[in-house]
Design a protein around this motif. Structure first.
Motif, PDB file in Angstrom:
ATOM      1  N   THR A   2       0.819  -1.204   0.000  1.00 37.57           N
ATOM      2  CA  THR A   2       0.000   0.000   0.000  1.00 37.57           C
ATOM      3  C   THR A   2       0.858   1.261   0.000  1.00 37.57           C
ATOM      4  O   THR A   2       2.039   1.228   0.357  1.00 37.57           O
ATOM      5  N   THR A   3       0.233   2.355  -0.391  1.00 37.92           N
ATOM      6  CA  THR A   3       0.820   3.692  -0.260  1.00 37.92           C
ATOM      7  C   THR A   3      -0.004   4.470   0.747  1.00 37.92           C
ATOM      8  O   THR A   3      -1.233   4.493   0.657  1.00 37.92           O
ATOM      9  N   THR A   4       0.661   5.095   1.711  1.00 38.11           N
ATOM     10  CA  THR A   4      -0.023   5.948   2.666  1.00 38.11           C
ATOM     11  C   THR A   4       0.207   7.404   2.286  1.00 38.11           C
ATOM     12  O   THR A   4       1.212   7.746   1.659  1.00 38.11           O
ATOM     13  N   GLY A   5      -0.715   8.257   2.684  1.00 38.16           N
ATOM     14  CA  GLY A   5      -0.626   9.669   2.318  1.00 38.16           C
ATOM     15  C   GLY A   5      -1.485   9.950   1.107  1.00 38.16           C
ATOM     16  O   GLY A   5      -2.049   9.048   0.481  1.00 38.16           O
ATOM     17  N   SER A   6      -1.585  11.204   0.725  1.00 35.01           N
ATOM     18  CA  SER A   6      -2.414  11.615  -0.403  1.00 35.01           C
ATOM     19  C   SER A   6      -1.682  11.370  -1.715  1.00 35.01           C
ATOM     20  O   SER A   6      -0.540  11.800  -1.888  1.00 35.01           O
ATOM     21  N   SER A   7      -2.350  10.700  -2.656  1.00 35.23           N
ATOM     22  CA  SER A   7      -1.701  10.336  -3.919  1.00 35.23           C
ATOM     23  C   SER A   7      -1.363  11.557  -4.763  1.00 35.23           C
ATOM     24  O   SER A   7      -0.523  11.493  -5.649  1.00 35.23           O
ATOM     25  N   TRP A   8      -2.026  12.698  -4.516  1.00 30.78           N
ATOM     26  CA  TRP A   8      -1.736  13.903  -5.301  1.00 30.78           C
ATOM     27  C   TRP A   8      -0.692  14.784  -4.626  1.00 30.78           C
ATOM     28  O   TRP A   8      -0.314  15.822  -5.135  1.00 30.78           O
ATOM     29  N   MET A   9      -0.216  14.375  -3.450  1.00 31.57           N
ATOM     30  CA  MET A   9       0.819  15.130  -2.749  1.00 31.57           C
ATOM     31  C   MET A   9       2.139  14.385  -2.865  1.00 31.57           C
ATOM     32  O   MET A   9       2.175  13.168  -2.986  1.00 31.57           O
ATOM     33  N   THR A  10       3.245  15.098  -2.857  1.00 33.82           N
ATOM     34  CA  THR A  10       4.564  14.464  -2.899  1.00 33.82           C
ATOM     35  C   THR A  10       5.410  15.042  -1.771  1.00 33.82           C
ATOM     36  O   THR A  10       6.431  15.666  -1.990  1.00 33.82           O
ATOM     37  N   ASP A  11       4.918  14.857  -0.547  1.00 28.19           N
ATOM     38  CA  ASP A  11       5.680  15.313   0.606  1.00 28.19           C
ATOM     39  C   ASP A  11       5.998  14.119   1.489  1.00 28.19           C
ATOM     40  O   ASP A  11       5.740  12.969   1.138  1.00 28.19           O
ATOM     41  N   GLU A  12       6.548  14.390   2.654  1.00 23.25           N
ATOM     42  CA  GLU A  12       7.002  13.316   3.523  1.00 23.25           C
ATOM     43  C   GLU A  12       5.853  12.530   4.149  1.00 23.25           C
ATOM     44  O   GLU A  12       6.097  11.531   4.833  1.00 23.25           O
ATOM     45  N   SER A  13       4.610  12.970   3.934  1.00 26.19           N
ATOM     46  CA  SER A  13       3.477  12.203   4.445  1.00 26.19           C
ATOM     47  C   SER A  13       3.228  10.952   3.604  1.00 26.19           C
ATOM     48  O   SER A  13       2.506  10.053   4.024  1.00 26.19           O
ATOM     49  N   MET A  14       3.828  10.898   2.398  1.00 20.75           N
ATOM     50  CA  MET A  14       3.620   9.755   1.513  1.00 20.75           C
ATOM     51  C   MET A  14       4.766   8.760   1.658  1.00 20.75           C
ATOM     52  O   MET A  14       5.935   9.128   1.598  1.00 20.75           O
ATOM     53  N   SER A  15       4.430   7.491   1.862  1.00 21.13           N
ATOM     54  CA  SER A  15       5.420   6.421   1.889  1.00 21.13           C
ATOM     55  C   SER A  15       4.708   5.115   1.563  1.00 21.13           C
ATOM     56  O   SER A  15       3.495   5.098   1.325  1.00 21.13           O
ATOM     57  N   ASN A  16       5.436   4.015   1.585  1.00 18.40           N
ATOM     58  CA  ASN A  16       4.899   2.751   1.091  1.00 18.40           C
ATOM     59  C   ASN A  16       5.169   1.616   2.071  1.00 18.40           C
ATOM     60  O   ASN A  16       6.123   1.670   2.863  1.00 18.40           O
ATOM     61  N   ASN A  17       4.320   0.601   1.988  1.00 19.09           N
ATOM     62  CA  ASN A  17       4.345  -0.461   2.994  1.00 19.09           C
ATOM     63  C   ASN A  17       4.001  -1.795   2.351  1.00 19.09           C
ATOM     64  O   ASN A  17       3.339  -1.842   1.305  1.00 19.09           O
ATOM     65  N   LEU A  18       4.436  -2.863   2.992  1.00 21.51           N
ATOM     66  CA  LEU A  18       4.001  -4.203   2.603  1.00 21.51           C
ATOM     67  C   LEU A  18       3.651  -4.958   3.879  1.00 21.51           C
ATOM     68  O   LEU A  18       4.459  -5.036   4.801  1.00 21.51           O
ATOM     69  N   TYR A  19       2.416  -5.469   3.911  1.00 22.74           N
ATOM     70  CA  TYR A  19       1.907  -6.167   5.094  1.00 22.74           C
ATOM     71  C   TYR A  19       1.681  -7.644   4.766  1.00 22.74           C
ATOM     72  O   TYR A  19       1.297  -7.996   3.648  1.00 22.74           O
ATOM     73  N   VAL A  20       1.896  -8.497   5.761  1.00 22.39           N
ATOM     74  CA  VAL A  20       1.625  -9.931   5.635  1.00 22.39           C
ATOM     75  C   VAL A  20       0.605 -10.315   6.699  1.00 22.39           C
ATOM     76  O   VAL A  20       0.805 -10.047   7.891  1.00 22.39           O
ATOM     77  N   LEU A  21      -0.512 -10.927   6.257  1.00 20.84           N
ATOM     78  CA  LEU A  21      -1.560 -11.373   7.170  1.00 20.84           C
ATOM     79  C   LEU A  21      -1.689 -12.887   7.075  1.00 20.84           C
ATOM     80  O   LEU A  21      -1.428 -13.477   6.015  1.00 20.84           O
ATOM     81  N   ASN A  22      -2.096 -13.530   8.179  1.00 15.81           N
ATOM     82  CA  ASN A  22      -2.291 -14.977   8.142  1.00 15.81           C
ATOM     83  C   ASN A  22      -3.697 -15.310   7.666  1.00 15.81           C
ATOM     84  O   ASN A  22      -4.459 -14.427   7.269  1.00 15.81           O
ATOM     85  N   ASN A  23      -4.060 -16.602   7.719  1.00 19.54           N
ATOM     86  CA  ASN A  23      -5.361 -16.997   7.175  1.00 19.54           C
ATOM     87  C   ASN A  23      -6.535 -16.591   8.064  1.00 19.54           C
ATOM     88  O   ASN A  23      -7.693 -16.794   7.699  1.00 19.54           O
ATOM     89  N   GLU A  24      -6.236 -16.003   9.214  1.00 20.58           N
ATOM     90  CA  GLU A  24      -7.267 -15.393  10.055  1.00 20.58           C
ATOM     91  C   GLU A  24      -7.302 -13.873   9.860  1.00 20.58           C
ATOM     92  O   GLU A  24      -7.986 -13.159  10.585  1.00 20.58           O
ATOM     93  N   LEU A  25      -6.541 -13.397   8.880  1.00 18.61           N
ATOM     94  CA  LEU A  25      -6.391 -11.968   8.592  1.00 18.61           C
ATOM     95  C   LEU A  25      -5.822 -11.194   9.782  1.00 18.61           C
ATOM     96  O   LEU A  25      -6.172 -10.044  10.021  1.00 18.61           O
ATOM     97  N   GLU A  26      -4.923 -11.860  10.504  1.00 16.41           N
ATOM     98  CA  GLU A  26      -4.181 -11.207  11.581  1.00 16.41           C
ATOM     99  C   GLU A  26      -2.830 -10.769  11.038  1.00 16.41           C
ATOM    100  O   GLU A  26      -2.162 -11.531  10.315  1.00 16.41           O
ATOM    101  N   LEU A  27      -2.421  -9.554  11.364  1.00 15.63           N
ATOM    102  CA  LEU A  27      -1.148  -9.031  10.895  1.00 15.63           C
ATOM    103  C   LEU A  27      -0.006  -9.783  11.570  1.00 15.63           C
ATOM    104  O   LEU A  27       0.085  -9.820  12.795  1.00 15.63           O
ATOM    105  N   VAL A  28       0.876 -10.388  10.753  1.00 16.79           N
ATOM    106  CA  VAL A  28       1.990 -11.146  11.321  1.00 16.79           C
ATOM    107  C   VAL A  28       3.345 -10.559  10.927  1.00 16.79           C
ATOM    108  O   VAL A  28       4.363 -10.850  11.548  1.00 16.79           O
ATOM    109  N   GLY A  29       3.398  -9.738   9.885  1.00 12.10           N
ATOM    110  CA  GLY A  29       4.670  -9.159   9.466  1.00 12.10           C
ATOM    111  C   GLY A  29       4.446  -7.930   8.612  1.00 12.10           C
ATOM    112  O   GLY A  29       3.397  -7.774   7.981  1.00 12.10           O
TER     113      GLY A  29
END
Length: 202
Positions: A24-51
């Motif tokens: 995912t990308t966080t922050g406003s897609s039309w802004m290019t400031d430090e509020s925008m950054s990117n992430n990768l999340y891993v969830l298990n088969n119960e949709l619990e965040l594990v990594g």
């Protein structure tokens, strides 16, 4: 499950065994400031965040993602085209292993084999005021060393008056490794009208 950010398209998500991966990308897609950054999340088969790995490519947003088994390839863009290689072999500890910066960006990533990824997108150039697109390009990335991804070669396909449906619709791609061809439509806009043709590469 609730996670931060928004996805680019369906390729931002992937199911692998008992795990669901989402970039995912966080922050406003039309802004290019430090509020925008990117992430990768891993969830298990119960949709619990594990990594997760968060906060990479600050001031940029995701343009394309492709998962290949225990690896994720993520392209972000602001002025250059960083290709991030993320190791997902430990779902509880996803890690950015390597990064490659080149001009332009890839809007679509297609696996060629276990150690090569094809990227199709745009060249860019600095016009003195802004970074603008400057025609289509196709790139072969060598990811045999996760820590040092390389641009194996680049093909400039057309000038800035040409685009392709493949940029936003992956079904426009014709790819056959058996026949060693990759093909997609091109649309060119000129003063005398518009015309469409096919680009076919060996």
């Amino acid at each position: 499950a609730n996670i931060d950010g928004h996805i680019n398209n369906q390729f931002s998500m992937d199911e692998n065994g008992e795990y669901f991966r989402i970039a995912t990308t966080t922050g406003s897609s039309w802004m290019t400031d430090e509020s925008m950054s990117n992430n990768l999340y891993v969830l298990n088969n119960e949709l619990e965040l594990v990594g997760k790995v968060t906060g990479f490519a600050v001031e940029e947003r995701i343009y394309s993602v492709r998962y290949v088994e225990s690896k994720a390839y993520v392209v972000t863009f602001k002025q250059t085209d960083p290709l991030f290689v993320i190791d997902l072999s430990e779902p509880t500890n996803p890690t950015v292993k390597g990064e490659l910066k080149i001009p332009g960006y890839s809007s679509y990533l297609h696996p060629y084999d276990e150690t090569h990824i094809i990227g199709i997108g745009y060249n860019t150039k600095d016009n003195g005021t802004n970074i603008i697109t400057n025609g289509l390009k196709m790139v072969m990335f060598d990811v045999s060393d996760l820590t040092k991804p390389k641009e194996l070669f680049k093909v400039v396909i057309a000038d800035r008056n040409t685009t392709s449906e493949l940029i936003y619709n992956h079904k426009a791609l014709l790819y056959s490794k058996e026949k060693n061809i990759i093909a997609f439509p091109l649309n060119t806009y000129t003063r005398n009208g518009n015309y469409t043709r096919a680009a076919i590469y060996d």
